[in-house]
Enzyme design. Structure first.
Site, PDB file in Angstrom:
ATOM      1  CE  LYS A 273      -2.187  -1.143   3.856  1.00 18.87           C
ATOM      2  NZ  LYS A 273      -1.526  -2.438   4.159  1.00 18.87           N
TER       3      LYS A 273
ATOM      4  NE  ARG B 141      -5.580  -1.504   9.339  1.00 19.50           N
ATOM      5  CZ  ARG B 141      -4.474  -1.069   8.703  1.00 19.50           C
ATOM      6  NH1 ARG B 141      -4.438   0.074   8.089  1.00 19.50           N
ATOM      7  NH2 ARG B 141      -3.409  -1.821   8.710  1.00 19.50           N
TER       8      ARG B 141
ATOM      9  NE  ARG C 205       8.006  -2.808   6.761  1.00 26.57           N
ATOM     10  CZ  ARG C 205       6.735  -2.448   6.660  1.00 26.57           C
ATOM     11  NH1 ARG C 205       6.350  -1.679   5.671  1.00 26.57           N
ATOM     12  NH2 ARG C 205       5.840  -2.884   7.518  1.00 26.57           N
TER      13      ARG C 205
ATOM     14  NE  ARG D  54       5.195  -0.492  10.245  1.00 32.29           N
ATOM     15  CZ  ARG D  54       4.180  -0.501   9.406  1.00 32.29           C
ATOM     16  NH1 ARG D  54       4.266   0.127   8.240  1.00 32.29           N
ATOM     17  NH2 ARG D  54       3.067  -1.154   9.713  1.00 32.29           N
TER      18      ARG D  54
ATOM     19  NE  ARG E 240       1.494  -5.335  10.883  1.00 31.78           N
ATOM     20  CZ  ARG E 240       2.664  -5.139  10.264  1.00 31.78           C
ATOM     21  NH1 ARG E 240       3.763  -5.720  10.719  1.00 31.78           N
ATOM     22  NH2 ARG E 240       2.724  -4.372   9.210  1.00 31.78           N
TER      23      ARG E 240
END
Ligand code: AP5
Ligand code: MG
Length: 195
Positions: free
Chosen positions: A13, A88, A127, A135, A146
């Site tokens: 996204k 969401r 990542r 993060r 998640r």
């Protein structure tokens, strides 16, 4: 031009949003980015959101809607924006619908980026290893939460947009350029259909 990007964690996204806002010259409104800014700044919202985000849950609807409403009321969003990671939940989708109705700002397209869960996990762990800004939620423990939040609470809103002919389902696998190309084609098609 009001665009909405929906997809599971790691779907791309943010990656695609950056390209889209440059192409269409509209602001990028990412609820995840806004919440993380609040955490860094230590606002009341940030203090509340921080443990929720670290565990991979969703921040309460009313807080997120309040934050989005304030941002969308700013002048630069009047002619449109790209919503990344919002709505969401069904409650958020309904609130957005009411807000847009009162302002007569139509949604141009809702873009769903779909990617299999195992690839999402790989992308997010990669990542975590190599990304410039780590993060708190890119961990083996949090990623499954998640994904569950996405499948249980967010995916149900897709059928709502599909029934209104606003949904484009885009394969998020392939290179970033290939995915961007698919999205642009879908936006173009939606533009033709509505004009
Ligand atoms: P948010 O910040 O929205 O995060 P997310 O949905 O978990 O998704 P990510 O930002 O991790 O992934 P992305 O889809 O943007 O992918 P990216 O481009 O980065 O939300 C975080 C949290 O905030 C939520 O869990 C929740 O707690 C809270 N929150 C946010 N909005 C909320 C709301 N509306 N209501 C309630 N709570 C809310 O790409 C990921 C990686 O993959 C990158 O490393 C990238 O380089 C790579 N990649 C991208 N595209 C490709 C490709 N085509 N091929 C290979 N690799 C790729
Ligand atoms: Mg993102």
């Amino acid at each position: 031009m009001l665009l909405i990007l929906i997809g599971p964690p790691g779907a791309g996204k943010g990656t695609q949003a950056k390209r889209l806002v440059t192409k269409f010259d509209i602001p990028h409104l990412s609820t995840g980015d806004l919440l993380r800014e609040n955490i860094v700044q230590g606002t009341d919202l940030g203090v509340l959101a921080s443990p929720i985000i670290s565990k991979g849950g969703l921040v309460p609807d009313d807080l997120v809607m309040d934050m989005v409403g304030k941002r969308m009321d700013q002048d630069d969003c009047r002619d449109g924006c790209l919503l990344d990671g919002f709505p969401r939940t069904i409650v958020q989708a309904e609130a957005l619908e009411n807000f847009l109705k009162s302002e007569s700002r139509p949604i141009r397209l809702v873009i769903e980026l779909y990617v299999p869960d195992d690839i999402l996990v790989e992308r997010l762990l990669e990542r975590a290893k190599t990304g410039p800004t780590p993060r708190a939620d890119d961990t083996r423990e949090t990623i499954p939460n998640r994904l569950n939040a996405y499948h249980n609470l967010t995916r149900p809103i897709l059928s709502y947009y599909e029934s209104r002919n606003l949904l484009a389902r885009i394969d998020g696998l392939g290179t970033m350029d290939e995915v961007f190309d698919r999205i642009l084609k879908a936006i173009e098609k939606a533009g033709k259909a509505s004009s």
